[in-house]
Scaffold this motif. Structure first.
Motif, PDB file in Angstrom:
ATOM      1  N   ALA A  35       0.836  -1.204   0.000  1.00  0.00           N
ATOM      2  CA  ALA A  35       0.000   0.000   0.000  1.00  0.00           C
ATOM      3  C   ALA A  35       0.869   1.252   0.000  1.00  0.00           C
ATOM      4  CB  ALA A  35      -0.938   0.001   1.203  1.00  0.00           C
ATOM      5  N   LEU A  36       1.909   1.258   0.816  1.00  0.00           N
ATOM      6  CA  LEU A  36       2.801   2.418   0.878  1.00  0.00           C
ATOM      7  C   LEU A  36       3.492   2.646  -0.459  1.00  0.00           C
ATOM      8  CD1 LEU A  36       4.369   1.876   4.412  1.00  0.00           C
ATOM      9  CD2 LEU A  36       2.558   3.479   3.766  1.00  0.00           C
ATOM     10  N   LEU A  37       3.933   1.567  -1.099  1.00  0.00           N
ATOM     11  CA  LEU A  37       4.609   1.699  -2.387  1.00  0.00           C
ATOM     12  C   LEU A  37       3.645   2.143  -3.490  1.00  0.00           C
ATOM     13  CD1 LEU A  37       6.950  -1.422  -2.197  1.00  0.00           C
ATOM     14  CD2 LEU A  37       7.612   0.992  -1.993  1.00  0.00           C
ATOM     15  N   ILE A  38       2.409   1.684  -3.446  1.00  0.00           N
ATOM     16  CA  ILE A  38       1.402   2.099  -4.426  1.00  0.00           C
ATOM     17  C   ILE A  38       1.100   3.586  -4.258  1.00  0.00           C
ATOM     18  CG2 ILE A  38      -1.031   1.877  -5.092  1.00  0.00           C
ATOM     19  CD1 ILE A  38      -0.702  -1.165  -4.336  1.00  0.00           C
ATOM     20  N   ILE A  39       0.934   4.012  -3.006  1.00  0.00           N
ATOM     21  CA  ILE A  39       0.659   5.428  -2.734  1.00  0.00           C
ATOM     22  C   ILE A  39       1.805   6.292  -3.249  1.00  0.00           C
ATOM     23  CG2 ILE A  39       0.479   7.125  -0.860  1.00  0.00           C
ATOM     24  CD1 ILE A  39      -1.127   4.869   0.660  1.00  0.00           C
ATOM     25  N   GLU A  40       3.030   5.859  -2.999  1.00  0.00           N
ATOM     26  CA  GLU A  40       4.196   6.613  -3.462  1.00  0.00           C
ATOM     27  C   GLU A  40       4.264   6.613  -4.987  1.00  0.00           C
ATOM     28  OE1 GLU A  40       7.396   9.090  -3.022  1.00  0.00           O
ATOM     29  OE2 GLU A  40       5.931   8.477  -1.535  1.00  0.00           O
ATOM     30  N   ALA A  41       3.944   5.489  -5.618  1.00  0.00           N
ATOM     31  CA  ALA A  41       3.994   5.395  -7.080  1.00  0.00           C
ATOM     32  C   ALA A  41       2.966   6.316  -7.734  1.00  0.00           C
ATOM     33  CB  ALA A  41       3.759   3.949  -7.526  1.00  0.00           C
ATOM     34  N   LEU A  42       1.773   6.370  -7.169  1.00  0.00           N
ATOM     35  CA  LEU A  42       0.736   7.224  -7.756  1.00  0.00           C
ATOM     36  C   LEU A  42       1.097   8.695  -7.609  1.00  0.00           C
ATOM     37  CD1 LEU A  42      -2.531   5.364  -6.741  1.00  0.00           C
ATOM     38  CD2 LEU A  42      -1.671   5.742  -9.053  1.00  0.00           C
TER      39      LEU A  42
END
Length: 134
Positions: A35-42
């Protein structure tokens, strides 16, 4: 993914120390590596599923799907489906998702600042306990 119904006062639901609080469930949802990596990617971008997957190295199709659904359920990601063939689906962070991203950015900065210290501590710990100690 099960959506629970919570009862109790807003103060009780915001208390992370309570096992039955909504805050603890939300924290558990968003405080995972994917979730943290997805948030950062977006970030401040809008991306298609495949683009998010390319940005988050090592995530499986299934884990990306599960985490995007969880983030959408919690109102942190907005999913837009366009009526095309094949369907075009895009993901973007909502305003609360952007707020969480600021926290993720602070965590990333903390990690960069402390990486050398953490690596040294891990080496020292391994030296003290050995790799096979439990």
């Amino acid at each position: 993914m099960v959506t629970k119904q919570f009862s109790g006062s807003p103060e009780e639901q915001a208390d992370l120390r309570r096992a039955d609080s909504l805050a603890r469930e939300i924290f558990s949802d968003v405080a995972n590596k994917w979730a943290l990596l997805i948030i950062e990617a977006l970030g401040e971008r809008t991306l298609r599923f495949g683009e998010v997957r390319s940005e988050v190295e090592g995530i499986s199709h299934k884990m990306l799907t599960q985490n995007l659904r969880m983030l959408e359920r919690n109102g942190l990601v907005e999913r837009t489906v366009y009526p095309t063939v094949p369907p075009k689906v895009e993901y973007t962070l909502t305003e609360p998702g952007q707020g969480l991203r600021k926290t993720v950015d602070v965590m990333c900065e903390w990690t960069h600042r402390n990486l050398t210290h953490i690596e040294a501590s891990r080496r020292a710990w391994l030296g003290s306990y050995g790799q096979d100690s439990g």
